[in-house]
Design an enzyme around this catalytic site. Structure first.
Site, mmCIF file in Angstrom:
data_model
loop_
_atom_site.group_PDB
_atom_site.id
_atom_site.type_symbol
_atom_site.label_atom_id
_atom_site.label_comp_id
_atom_site.label_asym_id
_atom_site.label_seq_id
_atom_site.Cartn_x
_atom_site.Cartn_y
_atom_site.Cartn_z
ATOM 1 N N GLU A 99 0.850 -1.188 0.000
ATOM 2 C CA GLU A 99 0.000 0.000 0.000
ATOM 3 C C GLU A 99 0.884 1.235 0.000
ATOM 4 O O GLU A 99 1.958 1.229 0.604
ATOM 5 C CB GLU A 99 -0.895 0.053 1.243
ATOM 6 C CG GLU A 99 -2.073 -0.881 1.222
ATOM 7 C CD GLU A 99 -1.787 -2.149 2.013
ATOM 8 O OE1 GLU A 99 -0.815 -2.155 2.799
ATOM 9 O OE2 GLU A 99 -2.519 -3.142 1.822
ATOM 10 N N TYR A 111 7.638 2.246 -7.514
ATOM 11 C CA TYR A 111 6.964 0.955 -7.659
ATOM 12 C C TYR A 111 6.578 0.705 -9.121
ATOM 13 O O TYR A 111 6.669 -0.421 -9.600
ATOM 14 C CB TYR A 111 5.737 0.881 -6.739
ATOM 15 C CG TYR A 111 6.073 1.051 -5.272
ATOM 16 C CD1 TYR A 111 7.169 0.408 -4.701
ATOM 17 C CD2 TYR A 111 5.311 1.877 -4.446
ATOM 18 C CE1 TYR A 111 7.494 0.584 -3.362
ATOM 19 C CE2 TYR A 111 5.622 2.048 -3.109
ATOM 20 C CZ TYR A 111 6.719 1.406 -2.577
ATOM 21 O OH TYR A 111 7.045 1.573 -1.251
HETATM 22 C C1 LIG Z 1 10.337 6.438 -2.020
HETATM 23 C C2 LIG Z 1 11.804 6.221 -1.588
HETATM 24 C C3 LIG Z 1 11.885 4.955 -0.721
HETATM 25 C C4 LIG Z 1 12.672 6.055 -2.853
HETATM 26 O O1 LIG Z 1 14.005 5.726 -2.441
HETATM 27 P P1 LIG Z 1 15.279 5.955 -3.405
HETATM 28 O O2 LIG Z 1 16.382 5.100 -2.908
HETATM 29 O O3 LIG Z 1 15.517 7.400 -3.533
HETATM 30 O O4 LIG Z 1 14.738 5.394 -4.802
HETATM 31 P P2 LIG Z 1 15.681 4.887 -6.031
HETATM 32 O O5 LIG Z 1 16.889 5.749 -6.110
HETATM 33 O O6 LIG Z 1 15.879 3.431 -5.904
HETATM 34 O O7 LIG Z 1 14.709 5.219 -7.261
HETATM 35 C C5 LIG Z 1 14.380 4.258 -8.254
HETATM 36 C C6 LIG Z 1 13.407 4.919 -9.217
HETATM 37 O O8 LIG Z 1 12.205 5.289 -8.530
HETATM 38 C C7 LIG Z 1 11.716 6.537 -9.092
HETATM 39 N N1 LIG Z 1 11.823 7.602 -8.092
HETATM 40 C C8 LIG Z 1 12.418 7.524 -6.864
HETATM 41 N N2 LIG Z 1 12.298 8.727 -6.220
HETATM 42 C C9 LIG Z 1 11.628 9.536 -7.065
HETATM 43 C C10 LIG Z 1 11.221 10.907 -6.982
HETATM 44 N N3 LIG Z 1 11.485 11.654 -5.894
HETATM 45 N N4 LIG Z 1 10.537 11.427 -8.026
HETATM 46 C C11 LIG Z 1 10.265 10.692 -9.107
HETATM 47 N N5 LIG Z 1 10.654 9.401 -9.280
HETATM 48 C C12 LIG Z 1 11.312 8.833 -8.256
HETATM 49 C C13 LIG Z 1 12.611 6.858 -10.262
HETATM 50 O O9 LIG Z 1 12.063 6.207 -11.393
HETATM 51 C C14 LIG Z 1 13.912 6.191 -9.823
HETATM 52 O O10 LIG Z 1 14.773 5.890 -10.893
HETATM 53 P P3 LIG Z 1 15.802 7.044 -11.444
HETATM 54 O O11 LIG Z 1 16.459 7.659 -10.252
HETATM 55 O O12 LIG Z 1 16.729 6.248 -12.323
HETATM 56 O O13 LIG Z 1 14.935 8.027 -12.187
HETATM 57 C C15 LIG Z 1 12.352 7.460 -0.802
HETATM 58 O O14 LIG Z 1 12.033 8.629 -1.528
HETATM 59 C C16 LIG Z 1 11.802 7.581 0.596
HETATM 60 O O15 LIG Z 1 12.343 7.013 1.534
HETATM 61 N N6 LIG Z 1 10.706 8.361 0.755
HETATM 62 C C17 LIG Z 1 10.141 8.589 2.104
HETATM 63 C C18 LIG Z 1 9.541 7.329 2.695
HETATM 64 C C19 LIG Z 1 8.492 6.714 1.773
HETATM 65 O O16 LIG Z 1 7.659 7.401 1.191
HETATM 66 N N7 LIG Z 1 8.512 5.387 1.673
HETATM 67 C C20 LIG Z 1 7.566 4.632 0.866
HETATM 68 C C21 LIG Z 1 6.324 4.384 1.643
HETATM 69 S S1 LIG Z 1 5.145 3.430 0.685
#
Ligand SMILES: CC(C)(COP(=O)(O)OP(=O)(O)OC[C@H]1O[C@@H](n2cnc3c(N)ncnc32)[C@H](O)[C@@H]1OP(=O)(O)O)[C@@H](O)C(=O)NCCC(=O)NCCS
Length: 140
Positions: A99, A111
């Site tokens: 979710e 995702y």
């Molecule tokens: C969501 C989260 C876990 C992503 O972590 P991350 O390590 O930065 O993600 P990744 O670097 O592996 O990203 C993989 C892909 O996801 C997408 N993505 C990740 N962050 C993004 C952003 N801020 N905006 C748009 N696309 C994004 C992109 O497609 C990215 O690939 P790219 O960098 O080559 O474009 C991080 O932003 C986070 O911790 N957010 C706060 C907590 C949260 O919301 N957790 C999820 C709860 S369901």
């Protein structure tokens, strides 16, 4: 994740989420290793984030994932989820689900990139603020 990681994980959980999991929730996940997979991610030896997933019967459920701001957009979350998908496959799972807040565009983008699709909506699932959850899923 080990019990020693819990204070660091909880400190970040409280900064990153409006309705954070309590310390005892993480402790329960660590000690319930039949079902739970609790991970800490590191970048060059430094704490970079954490994740909790459940493997029940043929389904992987990603329950919690966060990457701390300084290590975002380096593929940490992607690599973590790919690891969880591989682990679930190796344990016979055929389906993965999670979710996500309907407004959480970064997570939804992450995702989608990993081939999850929106398969449903849970109305008013989250609190602080009250918000719908999108249910996202993929086959393994
Ligand atoms: C969501 C989260 C876990 C992503 O972590 P991350 O390590 O930065 O993600 P990744 O670097 O592996 O990203 C993989 C892909 O996801 C997408 N993505 C990740 N962050 C993004 C952003 N801020 N905006 C748009 N696309 C994004 C992109 O497609 C990215 O690939 P790219 O960098 O080559 O474009 C991080 O932003 C986070 O911790 N957010 C706060 C907590 C949260 O919301 N957790 C999820 C709860 S369901």
């Amino acid at each position: 994740m080990t019990l020693e990681d819990v204070p660091t994980v909880v400190a970040w959980e409280q900064q990153l989420f409006p309705n954070p999991w309590a310390p005892q929730h993480f402790v329960a996940e660590i000690t319930n290793s039949d079902v739970s997979v609790a991970l800490v991610m590191e970048w060059e030896g430094e704490f970079a984030g954490y994740a909790v997933a459940w493997i029940v019967a043929d389904e992987l459920h990603i329950a919690n994932i966060a990457v701390i701001p300084r290590y975002r957009r380096r593929g940490v979350a992607r690599a973590t989820i790919e690891h969880l998908l591989d682990l679930a496959r190796s344990r016979g799972c055929t389906y993965a689900q999670l979710e996500v807040r309907a407004s959480n565009a970064p997570a939804i983008a992450l995702y989608r990139k990993l081939d999850f699709q929106i398969v449903g909506v849970r109305r008013g699932y989250y609190e602080k603020p009250r918000e719908d959850a999108l249910v996202m899923a993929r086959e393994l």
